[in-house]
Design a protein around this motif. Structure first.
Motif, PDB file in Angstrom:
ATOM      1  N   ASN A 117       4.878  11.034   3.825  1.00  0.00           N
ATOM      2  CA  ASN A 117       4.882  10.636   2.419  1.00  0.00           C
ATOM      3  C   ASN A 117       6.206  11.040   1.724  1.00  0.00           C
ATOM      4  OD1 ASN A 117       3.913   9.984  -0.456  1.00  0.00           O
ATOM      5  ND2 ASN A 117       2.319   9.183   0.886  1.00  0.00           N
ATOM      6  N   ARG A 118       6.190  11.095   0.399  1.00  0.00           N
ATOM      7  CA  ARG A 118       7.439  11.060  -0.360  1.00  0.00           C
ATOM      8  C   ARG A 118       7.965  12.430  -0.789  1.00  0.00           C
ATOM      9  NH1 ARG A 118       4.393   6.758  -1.341  1.00  0.00           N
ATOM     10  NH2 ARG A 118       5.411   4.724  -1.179  1.00  0.00           N
ATOM     11  N   LEU A 142      10.865   8.633   2.122  1.00  0.00           N
ATOM     12  CA  LEU A 142       9.484   8.390   2.583  1.00  0.00           C
ATOM     13  C   LEU A 142       9.383   8.611   4.091  1.00  0.00           C
ATOM     14  CD1 LEU A 142       6.569   7.181   2.028  1.00  0.00           C
ATOM     15  CD2 LEU A 142       7.553   4.948   2.574  1.00  0.00           C
ATOM     16  N   HIS A 143       8.324   9.334   4.501  1.00  0.00           N
ATOM     17  CA  HIS A 143       7.951   9.450   5.912  1.00  0.00           C
ATOM     18  C   HIS A 143       9.108   9.855   6.828  1.00  0.00           C
ATOM     19  CE1 HIS A 143       4.040   8.080   4.874  1.00  0.00           C
ATOM     20  NE2 HIS A 143       4.236   6.781   4.915  1.00  0.00           N
ATOM     21  N   HIS A 215      -0.461   7.639  10.972  1.00  0.00           N
ATOM     22  CA  HIS A 215      -0.481   6.543   9.999  1.00  0.00           C
ATOM     23  C   HIS A 215      -1.231   5.314  10.538  1.00  0.00           C
ATOM     24  CE1 HIS A 215       0.788   4.171   6.611  1.00  0.00           C
ATOM     25  NE2 HIS A 215       1.629   5.092   6.185  1.00  0.00           N
ATOM     26  N   TYR A 217      -3.696   2.264  10.693  1.00  0.00           N
ATOM     27  CA  TYR A 217      -4.352   1.346   9.754  1.00  0.00           C
ATOM     28  C   TYR A 217      -5.655   0.920  10.416  1.00  0.00           C
ATOM     29  CZ  TYR A 217       0.065   0.470   7.165  1.00  0.00           C
ATOM     30  OH  TYR A 217       1.200   0.569   6.415  1.00  0.00           O
ATOM     31  N   ASP A 287      -3.230   4.103  -3.432  1.00  0.00           N
ATOM     32  CA  ASP A 287      -2.143   4.721  -2.677  1.00  0.00           C
ATOM     33  C   ASP A 287      -1.968   6.124  -3.252  1.00  0.00           C
ATOM     34  OD1 ASP A 287      -0.027   5.230  -1.031  1.00  0.00           O
ATOM     35  OD2 ASP A 287       1.144   3.457  -1.595  1.00  0.00           O
ATOM     36  N   GLN A 324      -4.210  10.950   2.045  1.00  0.00           N
ATOM     37  CA  GLN A 324      -3.649   9.811   1.324  1.00  0.00           C
ATOM     38  C   GLN A 324      -4.499   8.601   1.667  1.00  0.00           C
ATOM     39  OE1 GLN A 324      -0.829  10.107  -0.576  1.00  0.00           O
ATOM     40  NE2 GLN A 324      -0.385   7.968  -1.084  1.00  0.00           N
ATOM     41  N   TYR A 326      -4.629   4.850   1.394  1.00  0.00           N
ATOM     42  CA  TYR A 326      -3.723   3.716   1.159  1.00  0.00           C
ATOM     43  C   TYR A 326      -4.469   2.458   1.569  1.00  0.00           C
ATOM     44  CZ  TYR A 326       0.125   0.470   2.130  1.00  0.00           C
ATOM     45  OH  TYR A 326       0.928  -0.636   2.184  1.00  0.00           O
ATOM     46  N   PHE A 330       0.798  -3.179   0.740  1.00  0.00           N
ATOM     47  CA  PHE A 330       2.086  -3.812   1.025  1.00  0.00           C
ATOM     48  C   PHE A 330       2.008  -4.773   2.210  1.00  0.00           C
ATOM     49  CE2 PHE A 330       3.379   0.390  -0.906  1.00  0.00           C
ATOM     50  CZ  PHE A 330       3.588  -0.147  -2.169  1.00  0.00           C
ATOM     51  N   GLU A 352      -4.542   9.139   5.620  1.00  0.00           N
ATOM     52  CA  GLU A 352      -3.514   9.998   6.205  1.00  0.00           C
ATOM     53  C   GLU A 352      -3.757  11.427   5.736  1.00  0.00           C
ATOM     54  OE1 GLU A 352       0.315   7.926   5.045  1.00  0.00           O
ATOM     55  OE2 GLU A 352      -1.223   6.533   4.398  1.00  0.00           O
TER      56      GLU A 352
HETATM   57  C1  GLA Z   1       2.032   5.513   2.794  1.00  0.00           C
HETATM   58  C2  GLA Z   1       2.574   5.375   1.427  1.00  0.00           C
HETATM   59  C3  GLA Z   1       2.507   3.951   1.008  1.00  0.00           C
HETATM   60  C4  GLA Z   1       3.258   3.066   1.986  1.00  0.00           C
HETATM   61  C5  GLA Z   1       2.727   3.282   3.361  1.00  0.00           C
HETATM   62  C6  GLA Z   1       3.554   2.566   4.388  1.00  0.00           C
HETATM   63  O1  GLA Z   1       0.694   5.323   2.825  1.00  0.00           O
HETATM   64  O2  GLA Z   1       1.932   6.192   0.485  1.00  0.00           O
HETATM   65  O3  GLA Z   1       3.049   3.798  -0.278  1.00  0.00           O
HETATM   66  O4  GLA Z   1       4.628   3.381   1.943  1.00  0.00           O
HETATM   67  O5  GLA Z   1       2.742   4.655   3.683  1.00  0.00           O
HETATM   68  O6  GLA Z   1       3.751   1.230   4.080  1.00  0.00           O
END
Ligand code: GLA
Length: 387
Positions: A117-118, A142-143, A215, A217, A287, A324, A326, A330, A352
């Motif tokens: 994350n950020r 990020l990441h 991460h 999905y 998110d 997290q 999410y 995106f 996450e």
């Molecule tokens: C995390 C972030 C999202 C996005 C995804 C990857 O979950 O919080 O904002 O960047 O990774 O696409």
């Protein structure tokens, strides 16, 4: 490796062919009859990268459920678990080949680090020394940066117990702007109870920050062919960390009660995702980092996901303080994955487990600083079942 699309199973074996490395757990005790199970560990070639071999490991448990993980990014490429009628289906998004992961992936299945994350402005300080990271997400990092742990080759070894693979990576001092040589080991174990257990350990030779996660999905219905909006989600959190427009936590820890982000009771993900809410607008949907109601000891049940059509369910257990959620906001239909599935908007969800985003700049959040005398160690379990 098997992919399941609309009931058709496609059996695919890597270019160099598959090698059966280990068979049948439980056969070590002579007093016990041999388990009739299907447990196996296969190793195949996922593709060369920069002249190096990149392997794919497929762990099948006693019931035939299986997970495939590659050395590139430690990515969980496929995860086949039964529905309530016993039909195996792939429940994670991803690609069939290494080149697709290299070309363009939103971190599908990957180990994210050194800092998941950020980090705001790509800057932080430890003991008064400032560090700068490359910005790869608007004004933020990020990441783990431009080439995070999701894009490196991890070296893998089957564990002695035969039901796991240990992935190791040494990140050099200064890599992606982070201080300290960080030695990380991530062990994936695939149990006979359809649990994917992930144990993370790391150590450093200089003070640094660390936040590792996976991460993946998930789409428990069809691996991403349709949206996840009908999945029912429960998150064991009374509060969360609200974000600003760049998805950085404001520093506040706010109650979830009365907000469309509250998942304390099982709720369809789609039920409130379009509600008028500044937080949902900032996230383009969900998110957000949830502050888990920690178990007094051991693993905390972070979240439960249930997909009513197939009966598949997943529990996420962790030692981390946050998760997290999410909602795949995106994903926009430009990626074509396994079995030709087009990954449309919100066709996968991520849970996450992590320390909170931007912790290096928030003294009030649980610390992510790792020092040479410390041992980083954390565990997350994704447990699959049906009801
Ligand atoms: C995390 C972030 C999202 C996005 C995804 C990857 O979950 O919080 O904002 O960047 O990774 O696409």
């Amino acid at each position: 490796m098997k992919f399941n699309l609309a009931g058709i199973e496609i059996f695919r074996i890597g270019a160099a062919g598959a090698l059966v490395l280990a068979l049948v757990m439980g056969s070590c005790s002579p007093a016990e009859p041999e388990a009739p199970g299907m447990r196996s560990l296969e190793e195949s070639e996922f593709g060369p990268l920069d002249g190096q071999s990149v392997k794919l490991f497929t762990l099948t448990n006693d019931s035939g459920a299986e997970v495939a993980i590659t050395e590139y990014g430690g990515i969980v490429v496929s995860l086949m678990v039964p529905d309530r009628d016993g039909n195996l289906g792939d429940v994670v998004l991803g690609f069939e080949d290494l080149d697709s992961y290299i070309a363009d992936t939103p971190y599908f299945g990957a180990i994210t680090g050194r800092y998941a994350n950020r980090i705001a402005g790509g800057r932080f300080e430890i003991d008064g020394t400032g560090y700068e990271l490359p910005l790869n997400n608007g004004p933020n990092s990020l990441h783990g940066g431009l080439k995070g742990f999701d894009k490196v080759i991890w070296r893998a070894k089957p564990t002695e117990s035969g039901d796991g693979i240990a992935f190791s990576y040494v990140s050099a001092d200064g890599e992606e702007g982070y201080p300290g040589t960080l030695e990380s080991k991530v062990t994936y174990t695939w149990t006979d109870r359809n649990e994917l257990r992930i144990d993370y350990i790391a150590s450093t030779d200089k003070p640094t920050v660390v936040n590792l996660t996976n991460h993946s999905y998930f789409n428990l219905k069809d691996g991403g062919a349709s949206p996840i909006l009908g999945h029912q989600l429960t998150i064991n959190a009374d509060s969360y960390t609200p974000i600003d427009a760049t998805l950085i936590p404001t520093g506040e820890i706010a109650p979830l009660a009365g907000t469309p982000l509250d998942f304390r009771e099982p709720t369809e993900i789609g039920a409130r995702i379009e509600d008028a809410s500044e937080q949902l607008a900032f996230g383009s949907g969900y998110d957000h980092n949830y502050v888990l109601n920690a178990a007094p000891e051991g693993l905390t049940l972070a979240a439960t996901v249930y997909e009513p059509e197939t009966g598949r369910a997943m529990e996420v257990l962790t030692r981390e303080p946050g998760v997290q959620f999410y909602s795949g906001n995106f994903l926009d239909g430009h990626l074509v994955g396994k079995g030709g599935i087009v990954y449309e908007h919100r066709s996968g969800l991520c849970l996450e487990t992590q320390h909170f985003p931007n912790s290096p700049n928030q003294a009030e959040f649980p610390s992510t600083v790792l020092r040479p005398d410390d041992a980083y160690s954390t565990t997350t379990v994704y447990r699959f079942y049906t009801r």
